[in-house]
Design an enzyme around this catalytic site. Structure first.
Site, PDB file in Angstrom:
ATOM      1  N   HIS A 110       0.848  -1.191   0.000  1.00  0.00           N
ATOM      2  CA  HIS A 110       0.000   0.000   0.000  1.00  0.00           C
ATOM      3  C   HIS A 110       0.881   1.237   0.000  1.00  0.00           C
ATOM      4  O   HIS A 110       1.457   1.589   1.031  1.00  0.00           O
ATOM      5  CB  HIS A 110      -0.913   0.020   1.231  1.00  0.00           C
ATOM      6  CG  HIS A 110      -2.031  -0.956   1.151  1.00  0.00           C
ATOM      7  ND1 HIS A 110      -3.272  -0.623   0.667  1.00  0.00           N
ATOM      8  CD2 HIS A 110      -2.089  -2.263   1.446  1.00  0.00           C
ATOM      9  CE1 HIS A 110      -4.046  -1.689   0.695  1.00  0.00           C
ATOM     10  NE2 HIS A 110      -3.353  -2.704   1.164  1.00  0.00           N
TER      11      HIS A 110
ATOM     12  N   TYR B 189      -7.284  -2.279  11.231  1.00  0.00           N
ATOM     13  CA  TYR B 189      -6.297  -3.025  12.012  1.00  0.00           C
ATOM     14  C   TYR B 189      -4.992  -2.263  12.201  1.00  0.00           C
ATOM     15  O   TYR B 189      -4.161  -2.620  13.035  1.00  0.00           O
ATOM     16  CB  TYR B 189      -6.020  -4.405  11.390  1.00  0.00           C
ATOM     17  CG  TYR B 189      -5.405  -4.392  10.005  1.00  0.00           C
ATOM     18  CD1 TYR B 189      -4.064  -4.081   9.810  1.00  0.00           C
ATOM     19  CD2 TYR B 189      -6.178  -4.692   8.896  1.00  0.00           C
ATOM     20  CE1 TYR B 189      -3.502  -4.067   8.554  1.00  0.00           C
ATOM     21  CE2 TYR B 189      -5.629  -4.686   7.620  1.00  0.00           C
ATOM     22  CZ  TYR B 189      -4.297  -4.370   7.458  1.00  0.00           C
ATOM     23  OH  TYR B 189      -3.752  -4.339   6.203  1.00  0.00           O
TER      24      TYR B 189
ATOM     25  N   ALA C 206      -8.629  -6.772  -1.829  1.00  0.00           N
ATOM     26  CA  ALA C 206      -8.289  -8.191  -1.887  1.00  0.00           C
ATOM     27  C   ALA C 206      -9.146  -8.884  -0.831  1.00  0.00           C
ATOM     28  O   ALA C 206      -9.371  -8.323   0.239  1.00  0.00           O
ATOM     29  CB  ALA C 206      -6.814  -8.391  -1.568  1.00  0.00           C
TER      30      ALA C 206
ATOM     31  N   MET D 284     -10.548  -7.122   5.044  1.00  0.00           N
ATOM     32  CA  MET D 284     -10.279  -6.224   6.177  1.00  0.00           C
ATOM     33  C   MET D 284     -10.391  -4.750   5.814  1.00  0.00           C
ATOM     34  O   MET D 284      -9.797  -3.890   6.459  1.00  0.00           O
ATOM     35  CB  MET D 284      -8.884  -6.521   6.733  1.00  0.00           C
ATOM     36  CG  MET D 284      -8.685  -7.972   7.157  1.00  0.00           C
ATOM     37  SD  MET D 284      -6.985  -8.280   7.644  1.00  0.00           S
ATOM     38  CE  MET D 284      -6.953 -10.068   7.700  1.00  0.00           C
TER      39      MET D 284
ATOM     40  N   ASN E 253      -7.386 -15.627  -2.339  1.00  0.00           N
ATOM     41  CA  ASN E 253      -7.160 -16.931  -1.693  1.00  0.00           C
ATOM     42  C   ASN E 253      -8.518 -17.447  -1.268  1.00  0.00           C
ATOM     43  O   ASN E 253      -9.461 -16.676  -1.111  1.00  0.00           O
ATOM     44  CB  ASN E 253      -6.281 -16.738  -0.441  1.00  0.00           C
ATOM     45  CG  ASN E 253      -6.883 -15.739   0.531  1.00  0.00           C
ATOM     46  OD1 ASN E 253      -6.786 -14.517   0.308  1.00  0.00           O
ATOM     47  ND2 ASN E 253      -7.522 -16.203   1.560  1.00  0.00           N
TER      48      ASN E 253
HETATM   49  N1  HPA Z   1      -9.382 -12.843   4.993  1.00  0.00           N
HETATM   50  C1  HPA Z   1      -9.407 -11.530   5.275  1.00  0.00           C
HETATM   51  N2  HPA Z   1      -8.882 -10.604   4.487  1.00  0.00           N
HETATM   52  C2  HPA Z   1      -8.298 -11.020   3.357  1.00  0.00           C
HETATM   53  C3  HPA Z   1      -8.234 -12.370   2.996  1.00  0.00           C
HETATM   54  C4  HPA Z   1      -8.803 -13.337   3.868  1.00  0.00           C
HETATM   55  O1  HPA Z   1      -8.787 -14.562   3.624  1.00  0.00           O
HETATM   56  N3  HPA Z   1      -7.593 -12.419   1.806  1.00  0.00           N
HETATM   57  C5  HPA Z   1      -7.280 -11.156   1.462  1.00  0.00           C
HETATM   58  N4  HPA Z   1      -7.714 -10.296   2.400  1.00  0.00           N
END
Ligand code: HPA
Length: 273
Positions: A62, A86, A114, A212, A236
């Site tokens: 970032h 966070y 993401a 998040m 993911n």
């Molecule tokens: N969880 C939370 N935030 C994320 C994830 C995840 O699996 N992948 C990318 N950001």
């Protein structure tokens, strides 16, 4: 100390003095999508650290700058780098950029992120157009004194993600070589990833992807009557879907792999917003 509203106004004034066009579309570029700002022409770049009162991100991947100029014929301002709950910012500070966009006169924003795939039909490397969100597990960014200049005490969230924008995005799903689905994004506070049981619970609640970011920004944008398009990159599958550990490296590797399609998708949409 200056009031929050005065801080926003000072930051906006500073930016207004630097930029050469009046942007009408805001972009919040999440992990991996920062390179979209390279395609902005006639650009003026402003480091967050030079803008009075503007927070500075602390996360790898970032950057911290505003990029203002022309993209797909539209006058845009992009936030390259955002502020996550966070990281420890005050809630108000985490949506500072969205509110500055509003004070710059912007009423439309594309917010990208993401996210982990919770829907078992999803796969790593696809995109998701956000249709709605679940933000039950963290305080609202509107907690505290209401900023009447931006919106009402109890803003509606029924159409948090603009229906017309979703339709426009949906018309572009075949422009790229990776699958694009629609779904519900749930906010997780982080910075730890979720447990498999938390993911199961989120799935039962109707979650398709988890991340998040985004929700605090979308709440502030809706409060200020800004129309929002949200797009997630499923970097993911979420915890417990596959029998392996999650890492931030995997998130970054996937964004790197799909970013040219992600950028193309967002660019094509921008042309029509
Ligand atoms: N969880 C939370 N935030 C994320 C994830 C995840 O699996 N992948 C990318 N950001």
């Amino acid at each position: 100390m200056k009031s929050y509203l005065n801080q926003l106004k000072e930051a906006t004034q500073y930016i207004n003095e630097k930029i050469t066009i009046k942007p009408t579309l805001g972009l919040v570029l999440g992990s991996g999508l920062g390179d979209l700002s390279d395609e902005i022409t006639e650009k003026v770049e402003i480091n967050y650290s030079d803008i009075p009162h503007f927070p500075v991100p602390t996360v790898k991947g970032h950057d911290g700058k505003l990029v203002c100029g022309i993209l797909q014929g539209k006058k845009v301002i992009a936030m390259k780098g955002r502020f996550h709950y966070y990281e420890g910012y005050d809630l108000e500070k985490s949506v500072f950029g969205i509110r500055v966009m509003k004070l710059l006169g912007i009423n439309k924003v594309i917010i990208t992120n993401a996210a982990g795939g919770v829907n078992l039909d999803f796969e790593e490397g696809m995109l998701m157009i956000i249709t709605d969100h679940i933000g039950l597990f963290a305080p609202s960014t509107l907690r505290g004194e209401n900023l009447e200049e931006f919106g009402p005490r109890f803003p509606d969230m029924t159409f948090a993600y603009d229906k017309e924008f979703i339709k426009i995005a949906n018309n572009h799903v075949n422009d790229i070589n990776i699958p694009v689905k629609k779904g519900v994004y749930a906010f997780y506070r982080g910075p730890n990833f979720e447990t498999p049981s938390e993911i199961k619970a989120l799935r039962i609640l109707g979650t398709d992807a988890v991340g998040m970011s985004t929700v605090p920004e979308v709440i502030a944008a809706n409060h200020a009557s800004m129309r929002v398009l949200g797009i997630s990159c499923i970097t993911n599958m979420a915890a417990g879907v596959e029998q392996k550990k999650l890492t931030h490296q995997e998130v970054m590797d996937t964004t790197t792999r799909v970013k040219s399609d992600f950028i193309k998708f967002v660019k094509n949409i921008i042309g029509e917003l």
